[in-house]
Design a protein around this motif. Structure first.
Motif, mmCIF file in Angstrom:
data_model
loop_
_atom_site.group_PDB
_atom_site.id
_atom_site.type_symbol
_atom_site.label_atom_id
_atom_site.label_comp_id
_atom_site.label_asym_id
_atom_site.label_seq_id
_atom_site.Cartn_x
_atom_site.Cartn_y
_atom_site.Cartn_z
ATOM 1 N N ALA A 297 -143.076 43.233 44.053
ATOM 2 C CA ALA A 297 -143.682 42.393 45.085
ATOM 3 C C ALA A 297 -142.703 42.293 46.249
ATOM 4 O O ALA A 297 -141.493 42.196 46.048
ATOM 5 N N LEU A 298 -143.245 42.301 47.463
ATOM 6 C CA LEU A 298 -142.453 42.223 48.687
ATOM 7 C C LEU A 298 -142.675 40.866 49.343
ATOM 8 O O LEU A 298 -143.816 40.432 49.521
ATOM 9 N N ASP A 299 -141.585 40.197 49.703
ATOM 10 C CA ASP A 299 -141.672 38.976 50.501
ATOM 11 C C ASP A 299 -141.643 39.387 51.967
ATOM 12 O O ASP A 299 -140.625 39.882 52.455
ATOM 13 N N PRO A 300 -142.757 39.214 52.704
ATOM 14 C CA PRO A 300 -142.802 39.690 54.095
ATOM 15 C C PRO A 300 -141.897 38.906 55.032
ATOM 16 O O PRO A 300 -141.596 39.374 56.127
ATOM 17 N N HIS A 304 -137.286 40.800 50.940
ATOM 18 C CA HIS A 304 -136.720 40.976 49.611
ATOM 19 C C HIS A 304 -137.771 41.542 48.664
ATOM 20 O O HIS A 304 -138.976 41.316 48.839
ATOM 21 N N LEU A 305 -137.303 42.273 47.667
ATOM 22 C CA LEU A 305 -138.162 42.876 46.659
ATOM 23 C C LEU A 305 -137.946 42.171 45.332
ATOM 24 O O LEU A 305 -136.812 41.871 44.948
ATOM 25 N N PHE A 306 -139.043 41.932 44.606
ATOM 26 C CA PHE A 306 -138.970 41.287 43.309
ATOM 27 C C PHE A 306 -139.595 42.188 42.246
ATOM 28 O O PHE A 306 -140.624 42.831 42.482
ATOM 29 N N THR A 307 -138.959 42.218 41.097
ATOM 30 C CA THR A 307 -139.516 42.896 39.932
ATOM 31 C C THR A 307 -139.127 42.073 38.712
ATOM 32 O O THR A 307 -138.362 41.101 38.825
ATOM 33 N N CYS A 308 -139.651 42.398 37.529
ATOM 34 C CA CYS A 308 -139.329 41.615 36.334
ATOM 35 C C CYS A 308 -139.264 42.520 35.109
ATOM 36 O O CYS A 308 -139.878 43.588 35.062
#
Length: 341
Positions: A297-300, A304-308
């Motif tokens: 997921a990208l925070d516009p 920042h990029l998120f993964t789990c």
């Protein structure tokens, strides 16, 4: 490997400097969640500064200001996707095991009404601001249940002709989705629900993650056979094919950096590809993440990029019902990884 990359960078000169500027991703934080169960999509709500994370039979809610879990939405069996509609004060969750969609209040995180029946195996979902509708995509049977975003009322069913994966929108009435079993990316009308165009992705196979650049009209389909296929969304013509890591299940495009990023769960990497122009793309490199980190997921706002992911234990013994069991998940190790500059 690092020495080889540095040597290559010196050799390439200015081009290498551009590559380094294009992909300055490093691990910024690890958000420990714990508990048990698998995972699928993450979803950033920039307005509410929250991250919603699918986890087993529930959704974990993370405050992006504190990087702390501030709540849980329970009773979402087989949760896949989460989408919020701030204007309506509600969010939507697909539950693959019960073929339903759970609606919840953004302030209280409590359910709103009874779960909504959907098509079989609801997976990805998407809020389209143009039509003010939420689309629930089935990964079996090619249907999309369409809801009024403000009320949750079912307003239609889109017949898409394949097992649907990740969606995108042009913001002008066209929705794009990958069809995993057909090896296609299609475009359909957000209001009439009619399919407008089907585009083959060969040599790409089994597409899942989908990124989109509305400025250049480019679609980025992450495929299971380690290929990213770039398609012109206006014509359906294939523009480029690039190598990515193994086990990709997510793809995003950041218009600020010009980067396409795929999350590769089997490789434990992000593959970063830079859009030099609408017809020229280059692989910048792979960023180490962790095994199992397959969605993104990208925070516009922050870019920042998120993964789990979680730690893995041994696989259980094969059975007749499950001849190829997956490795076990070590309890208490589930976590979110945040990447940026």
């Amino acid at each position: 490997m690092k020495k080889l990359l540095l040597a290559g960078a010196f050799a390439l000169g200015a081009g290498a400097a551009q590559a380094q500027q294009a992909a300055p991703y490093r691990l910024l934080s690890t958000i420990t969640i714990g508990g048990e169960g698998g995972w699928d999509y993450l979803s950033v709500d920039p307005a509410g500064e929250r991250l919603y994370v699918s986890h087993g039979r529930q959704v974990e809610v993370v405050d992006l200001k504190t990087r702390k879990v501030i709540g849980t939405i329970p009773d979402t069996p087989g949760v896949h996707g989460i989408e919020v509609v701030p204007a309506a004060g509600r969010g939507y969750i697909t539950c693959g095991r019960t073929n339903t969609c759970v609606v919840f209040d953004l302030k209280t995180l409590k359910p709103i009404g009874a779960p909504i029946p959907t098509g079989p195996k609801p997976d990805a979902l998407f809020y389209d601001a143009f039509s003010k509708r939420v689309f629930l995509f089935s990964n079996d049977g090619g249907k999309s249940t369409v809801l009024d975003a403000a009320t949750g009322a079912v307003v239609g069913t889109a017949e898409l002709g394949g097992d649907v994966e990740a969606p995108a929108t042009d913001g002008k009435g066209t929705i794009f989705v990958n069809l995993e079993d057909k090896g296609e990316v299609i475009a359909f009308d957000a209001k009439t629900l009619a399919v407008r165009r089907r585009s083959r992705l060969a040599p790409g196979e089994e597409p899942t993650g989908l990124g989109y650049d509305p400025k250049t009209n480019r679609l980025f389909s992450a495929c299971a056979n380690e290929k990213l296929v770039v398609t012109d969304s206006k014509t359906g013509q294939q523009v480029a094919v690039l190598p990515i890591g193994r086990g990709a299940d997510g793809a995003v495009f950041d218009p600020t950096t010009g980067n396409v990023v795929t999350s590769n769960g089997a490789s434990g990497t992000f593959t970063v590809i830079h859009q030099d122009s609408p017809t020229k793309y280059r692989v910048v490199g792979d960023v180490p993440t962790a095994r199992g980190a397959r969605t993104i997921a990208l925070d516009p706002k922050t870019h920042h990029l998120f993964t789990c992911t979680a730690d893995y234990g041994p696989a259980p013994a094969p059975t007749a019902e499950n001849p190829k069991p997956r490795p076990s998940i070590v309890p208490g190790t589930f976590r979110v990884l945040e990447y940026g500059k």
